[in-house]
Design an enzyme around this catalytic site. Sequence first.
Site, PDB file in Angstrom:
ATOM      1  N   ARG A  44       0.843  -1.205   0.000  1.00 18.95           N
ATOM      2  CA  ARG A  44       0.000   0.000   0.000  1.00 18.95           C
ATOM      3  C   ARG A  44       0.880   1.257   0.000  1.00 18.95           C
ATOM      4  NH1 ARG A  44      -2.086   1.234   6.115  1.00 18.95           N
ATOM      5  NH2 ARG A  44      -0.629  -0.093   7.223  1.00 18.95           N
ATOM      6  N   GLU A 100     -18.377   4.515  -1.046  1.00 24.41           N
ATOM      7  CA  GLU A 100     -17.556   3.836  -2.056  1.00 24.41           C
ATOM      8  C   GLU A 100     -18.295   3.636  -3.378  1.00 24.41           C
ATOM      9  OE1 GLU A 100     -18.148   2.693   1.008  1.00 24.41           O
ATOM     10  OE2 GLU A 100     -16.251   2.967   2.055  1.00 24.41           O
ATOM     11  N   PHE A 115     -14.352  -3.050   0.311  1.00 21.01           N
ATOM     12  CA  PHE A 115     -15.363  -2.096  -0.146  1.00 21.01           C
ATOM     13  C   PHE A 115     -15.284  -1.854  -1.657  1.00 21.01           C
ATOM     14  CE2 PHE A 115     -13.924  -0.742   4.217  1.00 21.01           C
ATOM     15  CZ  PHE A 115     -14.842  -1.574   4.848  1.00 21.01           C
ATOM     16  N   HIS A 157      -5.418  -3.316   1.759  1.00 22.77           N
ATOM     17  CA  HIS A 157      -5.943  -4.137   2.851  1.00 22.77           C
ATOM     18  C   HIS A 157      -6.656  -5.383   2.342  1.00 22.77           C
ATOM     19  CE1 HIS A 157      -5.015  -0.339   4.727  1.00 22.77           C
ATOM     20  NE2 HIS A 157      -5.226  -0.830   5.922  1.00 22.77           N
ATOM     21  N   ASP A 172      -8.259  -6.134  12.701  1.00 18.70           N
ATOM     22  CA  ASP A 172      -9.620  -5.662  12.400  1.00 18.70           C
ATOM     23  C   ASP A 172     -10.603  -6.818  12.217  1.00 18.70           C
ATOM     24  OD1 ASP A 172      -9.078  -3.027  12.653  1.00 18.70           O
ATOM     25  OD2 ASP A 172      -9.072  -2.551  10.505  1.00 18.70           O
ATOM     26  N   ARG A 174      -1.664  -4.578   3.514  1.00 20.33           N
ATOM     27  CA  ARG A 174      -1.458  -3.673   4.649  1.00 20.33           C
ATOM     28  C   ARG A 174      -0.111  -3.924   5.317  1.00 20.33           C
ATOM     29  NH1 ARG A 174      -2.557  -4.319  10.394  1.00 20.33           N
ATOM     30  NH2 ARG A 174      -2.639  -2.245  11.344  1.00 20.33           N
TER      31      ARG A 174
END
Lengths: 312, 283
Positions: free
Chosen positions: A10, A58, A83, A109, A117, A167
Amino acid sequence: MAEITKIATRDSYGNALKELGATCDNLVVLDADLAGATKTATFQKAFPDRHFDCGIAEANMINVAAGLSTMGLVPFAATFAMFAAGRAYEQVRNTLGYPHLNVKIGATHGGISVGEDGASHQCCEDFALMRTIPGMTVMCPSDDIEAKAMVKAAYEMEGPVYMRFGRAATPVFHKEDYKFTIGKGEVLHEGTDVAIIANGIMVPEAIDACEQLEKDGVSVYLINMPTIKPLDEPLVLDAAKKCGRIVTVEEHNIIGGLGEAVAGYLSEVHPTPVKRIGVGDEFGHSGPAGELLKAFGLCAENIVKVTKEFNK
Amino acid sequence: MTASEKKDLQLTAVRVREDILTATHGAKSGHPGGSLSAADMFTYLYFREMRIDPKDPKKDDRDRFVLSKGHTAPGLYSALAIRGYFPEEDLANLRHTDSYLQGHPNMNTVPGIDMSTGSLGQGLSAAAGMAKGAKYLGKDINVYSLLGDGELAEGQIWEATMFAAHYSLDNLCIIVDKNGLQIDGWTKDVMNTDPVDEKFKSFGCDVICINGHDFDEIEKAFDRFHKNHGSGKPTCIIMSTTKGKGVSYMENQAGWHGKAPNDDEYKQGMEELAAARKAIEEA
């Protein structure tokens, strides 16, 4: 591995956008309130007038990107894989894919290495969702150097592209002079007993596994496959013919991803046993990325184990 | 507009309605109800409002139109054909296997279509992207998007409207065809989207409510849209219309949302529209 520098792809994404932005005036970046996490804030700082935050919306972001592309701009839309490919699937399918618009999706991610998460944010279905869309290019880089080359190649090609970045920091194993081509795999090691085809952050694990297997007397044909669609079919066929069995490794559900792309292709042209290593038919859960990858068998140790059993 | 210009628009709108019937009759499917309610708006947009060139459909600095309620493609196709984008006789091939006239607008096969649409709720976002792009590039381009009132139940419409106001897209004109009906019945019964005007106002638009079958009111609304340039506010024209307008048995009938006229119904509809033309000509 000799190289120990670790960079999350990322970060590579954000840096590549900033670098491209300096010379490509028509490149614009969209975010959905995640510029800090997707690392597009790096671009935003350098080119604030070319960065459009869409807020936590999104679906709208993807279609705004569609509209922007028809004005001659090249939008890179960034959000988490969950998303981009999940929530906005139908927006991508109908308003990017169907009209084949020149929009690039930078999905960060991806996979279970999202870590703490937990399952709601650990997208292991994005390759599957995106590769079913006609005309969609679907890619996942294995390290910083490949990721930066991929972003540039995506900008230079015409048409919709989905790129998945990670990530977690991952080893940089490519050399600076690495030549990346969309739709082409990379042979990392020649061998004849079994072929291992991996992508994303599984490639460094596969490299480690390959070293161990070679020590243990298994000859491995190791391939890095950054483009899931269009698949490098000639290379897959070559691996199948040389080895007669293939192990695929991906940080994705074994349903619909790289493994199925390889197996599906080979079953039609050169039936070959394929063993898929990936996340099973289950959701992830919270935990540090490294621990999760081990728990789900996405590590060199498990690749060695599975490959040896498969090679018996 | 002069009386003669208005008469021309009225006559063109009759022709658009005839073509809607011809296209859906030829397709044996399609959506005549919402095409007819928006026929006057299609006519005004393509014959008076938009800066376009049918000979150069992809012209860089043209105004853009996005049919967010994409199922009313027969109305848009008819206006485009009459305007000269493609042969009017092709309309009878709508939805046929070998036709470029797809059931919902396809920007890659139909000349004059600026965005492929059909999945409700998505068109306005694309239009907002176009308007944002025009602003970013410093181009004087207006972007128009036509929505259905049933479509307003899609949450993405409000994401897009928020975006338009946030980025001060005063070059964006949102048009709501408020015919009050959707597939399952009256919008107020299926999912009440009222008060539509208050919603768009609170989202930051300049809202104008008009009779969508009155060319004088349509003209005034667009005048105000042009005056809004520089205000930073997107414009929202809410037009009250009659679903199925101009064909007696289709008017205000939810059943004519997505059904084609059979041979007898087609004949009757064409007769009614011929009578309407005669009345306009003799007025």
